[in-house]
Design an enzyme around this catalytic site. Structure first.
Site, short mmCIF file in Angstrom:
data_model
loop_
_atom_site.label_atom_id
_atom_site.label_comp_id
_atom_site.label_asym_id
_atom_site.label_seq_id
_atom_site.Cartn_x
_atom_site.Cartn_y
_atom_site.Cartn_z
N ASP A 162 0.88 -1.17 0.00
CA ASP A 162 0.00 0.00 0.00
C ASP A 162 0.92 1.22 0.00
O ASP A 162 2.09 1.15 0.38
CB ASP A 162 -0.93 0.00 1.21
CG ASP A 162 -2.11 0.95 1.02
OD1 ASP A 162 -2.07 1.78 0.09
OD2 ASP A 162 -3.07 0.88 1.81
C1 BGC Z 1 -4.97 3.41 0.17
C2 BGC Z 1 -5.13 2.36 -0.92
C3 BGC Z 1 -5.04 3.02 -2.26
C4 BGC Z 1 -3.71 3.74 -2.38
C5 BGC Z 1 -3.49 4.42 -3.70
C6 BGC Z 1 -3.73 4.27 -0.04
O1 BGC Z 1 -3.74 5.37 0.81
O2 BGC Z 1 -4.90 2.78 1.43
O3 BGC Z 1 -6.35 1.69 -0.76
O4 BGC Z 1 -5.21 2.07 -3.27
O5 BGC Z 1 -3.65 4.73 -1.37
O6 BGC Z 1 -4.27 5.53 -3.84
#
Ligand code: BGC
Length: 761
Positions: free
Chosen positions: A275
């Site tokens: 993530d």
């Molecule tokens: C979130 C993810 C997301 C990623 C990209 C993160 O802050 O937890 O779910 O896909 O950002 O935007």
């Protein structure tokens, strides 16, 4: 040869050699991955394992980038010398999250806002969810992206989690089946998914460092089971490793999760990406690679430097790097960008709006109906619409999971289309307020809450005087009050005013009900929220309650379809609605009213805080209905619950063991007077003598086709014997206790319609 001639000849020779070298470097194909790897320098290998992030981001934030497709979440590094293109990731999960505005053009690039995950799961209709997946996959492809960052597969451990709207259920079987349908649908379009957040990302408070402490049994049976079903059944291209720790070890460098379980046990053959996070001092990048995390996202140059240093120091074996590079290349050759797919930037949004309306309608759950619904226009067709979100309907949640849609259908226009008018005075008050409040919010919002800036924020409710309500009640045939909630990533929901109603909302419901009921006119409540709210304190005051979720951009239309009876509600809850949030065992260990933007956060930097930096899963496997049914705790609305405008009779179930599969056969008859669909649920009670088990566990479900009044459907629900197993920590194995199993055919976990038993050896 003079000096100038020498220099010119030398330059020409170098250019020829360089171009010969480039030509002789192998160009990536599906069948020459080993050859390409041999030609790669160490620096190139490392580049492939670190996304092309933006230097300015230093914390866990969405890595929105501008290359290729503005607003997509991240990209991988291209190595043109070897014919390796960049590939592109877009959020997810309720549709493609890209910017609608692009530099250098007046054109707008809107995507379709589909229903949020909690709404989709409530359809219990895997074929329909697969259709939605196909549409989302198609928009991913046609907007030039390779992977959709979703579905969200975490478990609703507690109603306060800020991202429950992005997740399917408190139950792993529902999560696994709905997740499978979604992944199949998306990937059928030749793009990939990144199922997230693996694993146990059950709270948003301090999500990047909280340690989720739980038993191996709870981990396997509740938090991993849904991922497991989906991985085995749908073969996702990628998985996103969660920010949090699991039993002390960050998920992103957790070998047990990423390699031993995900790959060795379940056979996952895609890539794992982190993530979105930068360098973390307590999570060295080499540990992530060694554990089986192929790609660092959004990716920072410092991670490349660190990785190179670790390889040179011998802390990161080259074999681990090569394994990751090979998997990355295997992923890249599958992508549309590698195939030079000529995307249109113009998906069929009209067709996708129709799927949104259908799935949004089918996900809505009718919680209460004192006979006032459906309500067809006749005589007085005027409705008094209360609540700001009747006029500013929430399509989806905020944060990375939002979608930039062209327009959200509100209830005024939707009701009008179906023959109703709304009272002019109230409509005027609210519509003018909405315009004012949007402008005001734009300047007043807290810049630290970046994620609230993404998507549709909730505007504050306003007070409507008793005099005004009385005026409206004289004109209208009924009142509809919309109660809305907004939530998003990075922050959990508060109990007061978010789970419960605010004093203003309580007052609105009380006054509208008293005044309308005095005039013998009904009051309906529409809940426009991605997750559960408190209902017991106010539900007796009103005549009907519709849980509309955040059903996507066609929201108002979908609500109107149900209210008018154009569609018969067939959504069922995939999570329990408790009387009080404190009734959930997990609430005792859940962060409450923690303001992560205040001094508390700074204060907590160096010391453990219960619920914040660590959370104990004292409840173990007793999550959701597993807890409420086993410990006989009354709930507001049970798991699996939902009303219909018709009734269904369940025949007697019969059981057969065919090989390793239990078959539950049952006939369902529409015994009412309008057509409708029913969700048949099979819960199982295990014999005594083995592991401690919940009173009931959902092991199968099926949705009927549309049944006309009097029509029957024979259903056969299949349960693999292995799905009856529980995880025995002593044996480190899944165990099916021998003995007599009771199978309940049910309309919800508390509404058992038939019972049959089977002895399993
Ligand atoms: C979130 C993810 C997301 C990623 C990209 C993160 O802050 O937890 O779910 O896909 O950002 O935007």
């Amino acid at each position: 040869m003079n000096r100038l001639t020498f220099l010119l000849t030398w330059t020409a020779l170098t250019a020829v050699c360089a171009s010969l070298g480039a030509q002789s470097a192998p160009q990536l194909r599906e069948d020459n991955i080993s050859e390409v790897m041999k030609a790669m320098t160490l620096e190139e290998k490392v580049k492939l394992l670190v996304g092309v992030g933006d230097e300015d981001f230093v914390d866990a934030t969405a890595g929105h980038q501008k290359q290729f497709v503005a607003g997509a979440a991240g990209i991988t590094c291209a190595i043109p010398r070897l014919g390796i293109p960049s590939t592109l990731f877009t959020d997810g999960p309720a549709g493609v999250h890209i910017d609608s505005v692009r530099e250098g053009t007046d054109r707008r690039f809107f995507a379709t806002g589909f229903p949020v995950a909690s709404c989709l799961a409530s359809t219990w209709n895997t074929a329909l969810v697969e259709d939605v997946g196909r549409a989302i996959g198609n928009e991913t492809l046609e907007y030039g992206c390779d992977v959709l960052l979703g579905p969200g597969m975490n478990i609703h451990r507690n109603p306060l989690c800020g991202r429950n709207f992005e997740y399917y259920s408190e139950d792993p079987y529902v999560t696994g089946e709905i997740g499978t349908a979604m992944v199949r649908g998306i990937q059928s379009q030749g793009v990939g998914v990144s199922a997230k957040h693996y694993a146990v990302n059950s709270q948003e408070t301090e999500r990047t460092r909280v340690d989720e402490q739980l038993s191996e049994r709870a981990l396997r049976e509740i938090y991993l089971r849904g991922f497991e079903r989906m991985v085995r059944q749908a073969r996702p291209w990628t998985i996103m490793s969660a920010y949090n720790r699991v039993n002390g070890v960050y998920a992103q460098c957790n070998k047990l999760l990423l390699t031993d379980i995900l790959r060795d046990e379940w056979g996952f053959d895609g890539i794992v990406m982190t993530d979105w996070i930068g360098k973390r001092n307590d999570l060295p990048v080499e540990e992530a690679v060694k554990a089986g995390n192929e790609l660092m996202m959004p990716g920072y140059p410092v991670q490349e430097t660190d990785m190179l240093q670790a390889i040179r120091d011998g802390r990161l074996p080259i074999a681990d790097v090569d394994r990751s590079v090979r998997r990355m290349l295997e992923y890249i050759v599958k992508t549309p960008r590698f195939r030079h797919y000529a995307y249109s930037d113009n998906p069929d949004r009209q067709a996708h709006a129709a799927i949104t309306r259908q799935s949004g309608t089918e996900g809505m759950v009718l919680l209460k109906n004192n006979g006032v619904l459906p309500m067809q226009p006749a005589g007085n067709d005027t409705i008094a619409l209360f609540g700001v979100n009747s006029y500013d309907f929430l399509s989806g949640g905020v944060g990375s999971g939002c979608v930039n849609v062209e327009k959200v259908v509100d209830m005024v226009s939707a009701l009008q289309e179906q023959g109703f008018v709304t009272t002019p005075l109230l409509t005027d008050i609210y519509q003018k307020y909405v315009s004012y409040a949007r402008v005001k919010l734009a300047i007043d919002k807290n810049p630290l809450m970046w994620f609230l800036d993404q998507g549709q924020p909730k505007l504050d409710e306003i007070e409507i005087s008793e005099r005004c309500i009385r005026h409206e009640a004289q004109q209208a045939r009924a009142a509809i009050i919309t109660i809305a909630r907004q939530a998003g990533e990075g922050i959990d929901r508060q109990i007061e005013g978010e789970f419960t109603l605010t004093p203003l909302e309580q007052k609105l419901i009380a006054h509208v009900s008293d005044i309308f009921h005095e005039m013998k006119k009904p009051v309906l409540v529409v809940i426009n929220s991605g997750s559960v709210i408190e209902t017991v304190s106010w539900r007796d005051r009103v005549d009907a309650i519709l849980m509309a979720w955040q059903p996507g951009q066609e929201g108002g239309n979908a609500v109107a379809d149900i209210l008018t009876g154009k569609a018969n509600p067939s959504g069922r809850l995939t999570m329990t609605w408790p009387v009080s949030v404190y009734d959930h065992w997990s609430t005792r260990n859940f962060p409450q009213d923690y303001d992560m933007y205040s001094y508390q956060r700074l204060e907590s930097r160096n010391r453990p805080i219960k619920g914040v930096t660590y959370t104990r899963h004292e409840e173990g496997i007793y999550v959701g209905y597993r807890y409420f049914t086993t410990y006989n705790i009354p709930v507001a609305y049970p798991f699996g619950y939902g009303l219909s405008y018709t009734t269904f009779d369940y025949g007697k179930p019969s059981l057969k063991l065919r090989g390793d599969t239990v078959e539950v056969a049952i006939t369902v008859t529409n015994s009412g007077s309008v057509e409708g669909k029913e969700v048949v649920q099979v819960y199982v009670n295990a014999p005594e003598g083995g592991l401690d088990k919940p009173a009931k566990e959902l092991r199968a479900f099926a949705k009927t086709r549309m049944l006309r009044p009097g029509e029957k459907q024979n259903l056969v629900l299949k349960i693999a014997k292995s799905d009856l197993a529980s995880y025995d920590e002593k044996q480190s194995a899944w165990v099916v206790t021998p003995g007599t199993y009771t199978f309940f055919t049910a309309a919800n976990v508390e509404d058992i319609r038939g019972t049959a038993t089977l002895n399993i050896k």
